[in-house]
Write a protein that holds these residues in place. Structure first.
Motif, short mmCIF file in Angstrom:
data_model
loop_
_atom_site.label_atom_id
_atom_site.label_comp_id
_atom_site.label_asym_id
_atom_site.label_seq_id
_atom_site.Cartn_x
_atom_site.Cartn_y
_atom_site.Cartn_z
N PRO A 1 26.47 3.58 -2.23
CA PRO A 1 26.31 2.50 -1.27
C PRO A 1 25.06 2.65 -0.42
CG PRO A 1 28.29 3.79 -0.79
CD PRO A 1 27.70 4.29 -2.06
N MET A 2 24.57 3.89 -0.20
CA MET A 2 23.39 4.07 0.62
C MET A 2 22.11 3.95 -0.21
SD MET A 2 24.64 7.11 -0.38
CE MET A 2 24.25 8.77 -0.77
N SER A 3 22.24 3.78 -1.51
CA SER A 3 21.10 3.72 -2.40
C SER A 3 20.47 2.32 -2.42
CB SER A 3 21.56 4.08 -3.82
OG SER A 3 20.50 4.00 -4.72
N LYS A 4 19.16 2.29 -2.47
CA LYS A 4 18.40 1.05 -2.59
C LYS A 4 17.50 1.17 -3.82
CE LYS A 4 19.94 -0.50 1.35
NZ LYS A 4 21.31 -0.81 1.24
N MET A 5 17.22 0.05 -4.47
CA MET A 5 16.42 0.08 -5.69
C MET A 5 15.04 0.69 -5.47
SD MET A 5 17.47 -0.57 -8.53
CE MET A 5 17.02 -1.49 -9.93
N ASN A 6 14.46 0.49 -4.30
CA ASN A 6 13.09 0.94 -4.07
C ASN A 6 13.01 2.08 -3.05
OD1 ASN A 6 13.76 -0.50 -1.82
ND2 ASN A 6 11.88 -1.72 -1.75
N ASP A 7 14.08 2.85 -2.90
CA ASP A 7 14.03 3.94 -1.90
C ASP A 7 13.31 5.18 -2.42
OD1 ASP A 7 15.94 5.07 -3.56
OD2 ASP A 7 17.54 5.07 -2.06
N GLY A 8 13.01 5.23 -3.73
CA GLY A 8 12.27 6.36 -4.29
C GLY A 8 13.06 7.65 -4.34
N LEU A 9 14.38 7.55 -4.34
CA LEU A 9 15.23 8.74 -4.31
C LEU A 9 16.27 8.73 -5.42
CD1 LEU A 9 16.00 8.91 -0.49
CD2 LEU A 9 14.48 10.42 -1.75
N PHE A 10 16.60 9.92 -5.88
CA PHE A 10 17.80 10.12 -6.69
C PHE A 10 18.92 10.44 -5.71
CE2 PHE A 10 14.56 11.62 -9.76
CZ PHE A 10 14.89 10.83 -10.85
N HIS A 11 20.10 9.95 -5.98
CA HIS A 11 21.27 10.31 -5.19
C HIS A 11 22.24 10.98 -6.17
CE1 HIS A 11 19.76 8.04 -1.80
NE2 HIS A 11 19.47 7.08 -2.65
N ILE A 12 22.27 12.30 -6.10
CA ILE A 12 23.08 13.09 -7.03
C ILE A 12 24.44 13.33 -6.41
CG2 ILE A 12 23.24 15.29 -8.25
CD1 ILE A 12 20.14 15.36 -8.11
N LEU A 13 25.49 12.98 -7.15
CA LEU A 13 26.86 13.20 -6.70
C LEU A 13 27.39 14.43 -7.42
CD1 LEU A 13 28.18 9.53 -6.84
CD2 LEU A 13 27.00 10.69 -4.99
N VAL A 14 27.83 15.40 -6.66
CA VAL A 14 28.32 16.66 -7.23
C VAL A 14 29.79 16.83 -6.88
CG1 VAL A 14 28.05 19.17 -7.23
CG2 VAL A 14 26.04 17.71 -6.96
N VAL A 15 30.61 17.03 -7.91
CA VAL A 15 32.02 17.35 -7.73
C VAL A 15 32.20 18.74 -8.32
CG1 VAL A 15 34.39 16.72 -8.24
CG2 VAL A 15 32.68 14.93 -7.92
N ARG A 16 32.57 19.69 -7.50
CA ARG A 16 32.73 21.07 -7.93
C ARG A 16 34.03 21.25 -8.71
NH1 ARG A 16 27.74 23.07 -6.89
NH2 ARG A 16 27.06 22.42 -4.84
N ALA A 17 34.08 22.27 -9.53
CA ALA A 17 35.28 22.56 -10.32
C ALA A 17 36.49 22.84 -9.43
CB ALA A 17 35.01 23.75 -11.25
N SER A 18 36.27 23.25 -8.19
CA SER A 18 37.37 23.56 -7.29
C SER A 18 38.08 22.30 -6.76
CB SER A 18 36.86 24.39 -6.10
OG SER A 18 35.86 23.67 -5.40
N CYS A 19 37.53 21.13 -7.03
CA CYS A 19 38.14 19.87 -6.58
C CYS A 19 39.39 19.59 -7.42
CB CYS A 19 37.14 18.73 -6.73
SG CYS A 19 37.77 17.14 -6.19
N PRO A 20 40.55 19.40 -6.77
CA PRO A 20 41.77 19.11 -7.53
C PRO A 20 41.65 17.78 -8.29
CG PRO A 20 42.26 19.52 -5.20
CD PRO A 20 40.77 19.45 -5.33
N ARG A 21 42.33 17.70 -9.42
CA ARG A 21 42.26 16.49 -10.24
C ARG A 21 42.74 15.26 -9.50
NH1 ARG A 21 43.59 18.09 -16.47
NH2 ARG A 21 42.02 19.72 -16.58
N TRP A 22 43.77 15.40 -8.68
CA TRP A 22 44.29 14.24 -7.95
C TRP A 22 43.24 13.68 -7.00
CZ3 TRP A 22 44.48 14.35 -2.68
CH2 TRP A 22 44.47 15.61 -2.06
N ARG A 23 42.43 14.57 -6.41
CA ARG A 23 41.37 14.12 -5.50
C ARG A 23 40.25 13.43 -6.30
NH1 ARG A 23 40.02 18.29 -1.29
NH2 ARG A 23 41.89 17.42 -0.37
#
Length: 90
Positions: A1-23
């Motif tokens: 949602p904070m990403s814009k087409m021309n912001d010149g940034l990658f927005h990398i989403l990281v979910v670690r293995a420690s995150c429970p499946r339900w979450r």
């Protein structure tokens, strides 16, 4: 949602293995509304370039829903690397 087409940034989403499946399921259900950004267990990294080096062989790499082979993944932003045109929809 904070990403814009021309912001010149990658927005990398990281979910670690420690995150429970339900979450993880809750995050996925909130993707359309953009509320996944506020979920506990999700880390957002904004950058102009990145290099991901797996910690072990047989790692699972996924970029934008596509399975990627094991190994180093790197990318950098190209200023004005794409142009988009949209016409009027009747």
């Amino acid at each position: 949602p904070m990403s814009k087409m021309n912001d010149g940034l990658f927005h990398i989403l990281v979910v670690r293995a420690s995150c429970p499946r339900w979450r993880l399921i809750l995050m996925l259900l909130q993707l359309e509304s953009g509320n996944h950004i506020h979920c506990k267990g999700l880390e957002v990294i904004s950058c102009h370039a990145y290099r991901l080096e797996p910690l072990s062989y047989n790692s699972y790499n996924d970029i934008d829903g596509e399975l990627v082979e094991d190994g180093v993944i790197q990318a950098h932003m190209m200023p004005r690397g794409a142009q988009f045109f949209a016409g009027k929809v009747d």
